[in-house]
Design a protein around this motif. Structure first.
Motif, PDB file in Angstrom:
ATOM      1  N   ALA A  86       0.834  -1.208   0.000  1.00 57.69           N
ATOM      2  CA  ALA A  86       0.000   0.000   0.000  1.00 57.69           C
ATOM      3  C   ALA A  86       0.866   1.255   0.000  1.00 57.69           C
ATOM      4  CB  ALA A  86      -0.927  -0.007   1.217  1.00 57.69           C
ATOM      5  N   ARG A  87       1.960   1.219   0.763  1.00 62.30           N
ATOM      6  CA  ARG A  87       2.877   2.365   0.797  1.00 62.30           C
ATOM      7  C   ARG A  87       3.466   2.624  -0.587  1.00 62.30           C
ATOM      8  NH1 ARG A  87       8.025   1.807   4.605  1.00 62.30           N
ATOM      9  NH2 ARG A  87       8.293  -0.005   3.228  1.00 62.30           N
ATOM     10  N   ALA A  88       3.846   1.556  -1.289  1.00 61.39           N
ATOM     11  CA  ALA A  88       4.407   1.715  -2.634  1.00 61.39           C
ATOM     12  C   ALA A  88       3.373   2.256  -3.614  1.00 61.39           C
ATOM     13  CB  ALA A  88       4.957   0.378  -3.130  1.00 61.39           C
ATOM     14  N   LEU A  89       2.123   1.842  -3.461  1.00 64.54           N
ATOM     15  CA  LEU A  89       1.061   2.268  -4.369  1.00 64.54           C
ATOM     16  C   LEU A  89       0.602   3.702  -4.119  1.00 64.54           C
ATOM     17  CD1 LEU A  89      -1.261  -0.883  -4.321  1.00 64.54           C
ATOM     18  CD2 LEU A  89       0.272  -0.197  -6.169  1.00 64.54           C
ATOM     19  N   ALA A  90       0.898   4.228  -2.932  1.00 64.90           N
ATOM     20  CA  ALA A  90       0.339   5.516  -2.514  1.00 64.90           C
ATOM     21  C   ALA A  90       0.671   6.657  -3.467  1.00 64.90           C
ATOM     22  CB  ALA A  90       0.821   5.858  -1.100  1.00 64.90           C
ATOM     23  N   VAL A  91       1.838   6.601  -4.116  1.00 64.76           N
ATOM     24  CA  VAL A  91       2.259   7.691  -5.004  1.00 64.76           C
ATOM     25  C   VAL A  91       1.946   7.390  -6.472  1.00 64.76           C
ATOM     26  CG1 VAL A  91       4.027   8.535  -3.430  1.00 64.76           C
ATOM     27  CG2 VAL A  91       4.618   6.753  -5.086  1.00 64.76           C
ATOM     28  N   GLU A  92       1.188   6.314  -6.707  1.00 61.20           N
ATOM     29  CA  GLU A  92       0.745   5.939  -8.057  1.00 61.20           C
ATOM     30  C   GLU A  92       1.924   5.751  -9.013  1.00 61.20           C
ATOM     31  OE1 GLU A  92      -1.916   9.062  -9.097  1.00 61.20           O
ATOM     32  OE2 GLU A  92      -3.457   8.437  -7.664  1.00 61.20           O
ATOM     33  N   PRO A  93       2.829   4.816  -8.684  1.00 59.53           N
ATOM     34  CA  PRO A  93       4.026   4.612  -9.518  1.00 59.53           C
ATOM     35  C   PRO A  93       3.707   3.880 -10.819  1.00 59.53           C
ATOM     36  CG  PRO A  93       3.920   2.944  -7.824  1.00 59.53           C
ATOM     37  CD  PRO A  93       2.768   3.879  -7.552  1.00 59.53           C
ATOM     38  N   ASP A 145      -5.002  -4.301 -12.675  1.00 54.61           N
ATOM     39  CA  ASP A 145      -5.925  -3.184 -12.455  1.00 54.61           C
ATOM     40  C   ASP A 145      -5.274  -1.829 -12.680  1.00 54.61           C
ATOM     41  OD1 ASP A 145      -7.776  -5.090 -11.805  1.00 54.61           O
ATOM     42  OD2 ASP A 145      -7.697  -4.754  -9.639  1.00 54.61           O
ATOM     43  N   ARG A 146      -3.989  -1.715 -12.371  1.00 52.88           N
ATOM     44  CA  ARG A 146      -3.313  -0.411 -12.407  1.00 52.88           C
ATOM     45  C   ARG A 146      -2.277  -0.299 -13.507  1.00 52.88           C
ATOM     46  NH1 ARG A 146      -3.387   2.397  -6.904  1.00 52.88           N
ATOM     47  NH2 ARG A 146      -5.158   1.449  -5.843  1.00 52.88           N
ATOM     48  N   SER A 147      -2.215  -1.300 -14.381  1.00 54.50           N
ATOM     49  CA  SER A 147      -1.263  -1.294 -15.504  1.00 54.50           C
ATOM     50  C   SER A 147       0.170  -1.065 -15.018  1.00 54.50           C
ATOM     51  CB  SER A 147      -1.645  -0.210 -16.524  1.00 54.50           C
ATOM     52  OG  SER A 147      -2.931  -0.440 -17.044  1.00 54.50           O
ATOM     53  N   LEU A 148       0.528  -1.766 -13.947  1.00 52.30           N
ATOM     54  CA  LEU A 148       1.855  -1.628 -13.369  1.00 52.30           C
ATOM     55  C   LEU A 148       2.873  -2.483 -14.111  1.00 52.30           C
ATOM     56  CD1 LEU A 148       0.879  -1.821  -9.590  1.00 52.30           C
ATOM     57  CD2 LEU A 148       1.769   0.199 -10.762  1.00 52.30           C
TER      58      LEU A 148
END
Length: 317
Positions: free
Chosen positions: A165-172, A202-205
């Motif tokens: 969640a911490r890594a996702l917080a900045v929308e990388p 879902d987020r195209s990571l």
């Protein structure tokens, strides 16, 4: 794959460490590969082969000894202004191996997740900040009530979800997952990997997924690179690596994977890798007598000499 945009280019990356008395450890020694937008590249190998050092060098935690790391065409290790560093740090995030050591025990879970939001000014108010944290907690399978708790109140699997969640917080755009499941119970590992797969869709990571468990890496990866002593010895599509392993070290790793079949386990023969006594195992070189990554079929690269390549091709005739 070639028609997709390259998100990351690693070119002849070297990471050497001086350990005193004139001794140097070549943790990464001439690594080259690309990662394309939206793919998961798995990086596997035994402990000490340079996998984690590669990830830390890519994100800039280590200054590279030599070579280049290009992210969206820009050199990661070039001098940057504060604004440029912030932009880069937002685009590339890391999930660390140890969920116990990677979270500040003095901060609440909400503040840990919101740290990046605060640094990058992504929330205009406390309410928006809190709502972002609550949404992220729910995204990784936790609840908003967990935001006021501290890391020691959670299990290992839950802590790793907090790290995600911490890594996702900045929308990388790109996440380096450095052995994110190795410290977790087997029953929890699949849950975390399934979560990461879902988030990737879902987020195209784009992921660099570092691990030593080949079976789990195959499950999440589009392509797999096999590392040995700081070099890549094989790189190809995940399915193809299992169908047609070529390098002796890859065959050794695959032979060690246990299967839930008692009969298979009784008869399984472990392949022992005959380690080279000297010389490079995967350098890029114009010297045909030195092993280098050579394309044996479209998209399938193996570290071998020209003579070994000719011998391999002769077997296919």
């Amino acid at each position: 794959m070639e028609n997709r945009n390259k998100l990351l280019e690693v070119k002849n990356l070297k990471q050497h460490f001086n350990i005193g008395r004139g001794r140097v450890v070549k943790a990464v020694d001439g690594l080259s590969f690309d990662i394309y937008e939206g793919e998961v590249l798995g990086l596997v190998g035994e402990s000490g082969c340079g996998k984690s050092t590669t990830g830390r060098s890519i994100i800039g935690l280590y200054d590279a000894t030599d070579g280049e790391v290009l992210f969206k065409g820009e050199n990661v290790h070039a001098k940057k202004s504060r604004k440029e560093k912030l932009k880069f740090n937002r685009a590339m995030q890391m999930i660390f191996q140890d969920p116990y050591a990677s979270l500040n025990p003095r901060m609440t879970v909400g503040d840990i997740i919101a740290e990046g939001i605060d640094i990058h000014g992504l929330a205009k108010s406390k309410e928006e900040r809190d709502n972002r944290v609550y949404d992220l907690l729910e995204t990784v399978g936790l609840t908003k009530e967990h935001a006021s708790r501290y890391p020691h109140e959670f299990s290992g699997g839950q802590r790793q979800r907090i790290g995600i969640a911490r890594a996702l917080a900045v929308e990388p755009d790109f996440i380096i997952a450095d052995e994110p499941i190795s410290a977790l119970d087997v029953s929890i590992q699949a849950q975390v990997v399934n979560l990461m797969k879902q988030l990737q869709r879902d987020r195209s990571l784009t992921y660099l997924f570092i691990a030593h468990d080949l079976s789990m890496v195959k499950y999440i990866s589009d392509r797999i690179g096999v590392m040995y002593q700081g070099h890549l010895v094989e790189l190809c599509d995940a399915d193809r690596l299992y169908e047609n392993p070529v390098h002796a070290y890859t065959k050794s790793l695959l032979s060690a994977i246990p299967l839930p079949d008692p009969e298979h386990e009784r008869t399984r023969k472990r392949i022992v890798y005959d380690r080279p006594t000297g010389g490079a195992v995967g350098k890029s070189s114009e010297d045909s007598s030195i092993p280098a990554l050579r394309e044996i079929e479209p998209g399938h690269y193996v570290s071998m000499t020209d003579a070994e390549l000719e011998a391999y091709q002769a077997q296919l005739v």
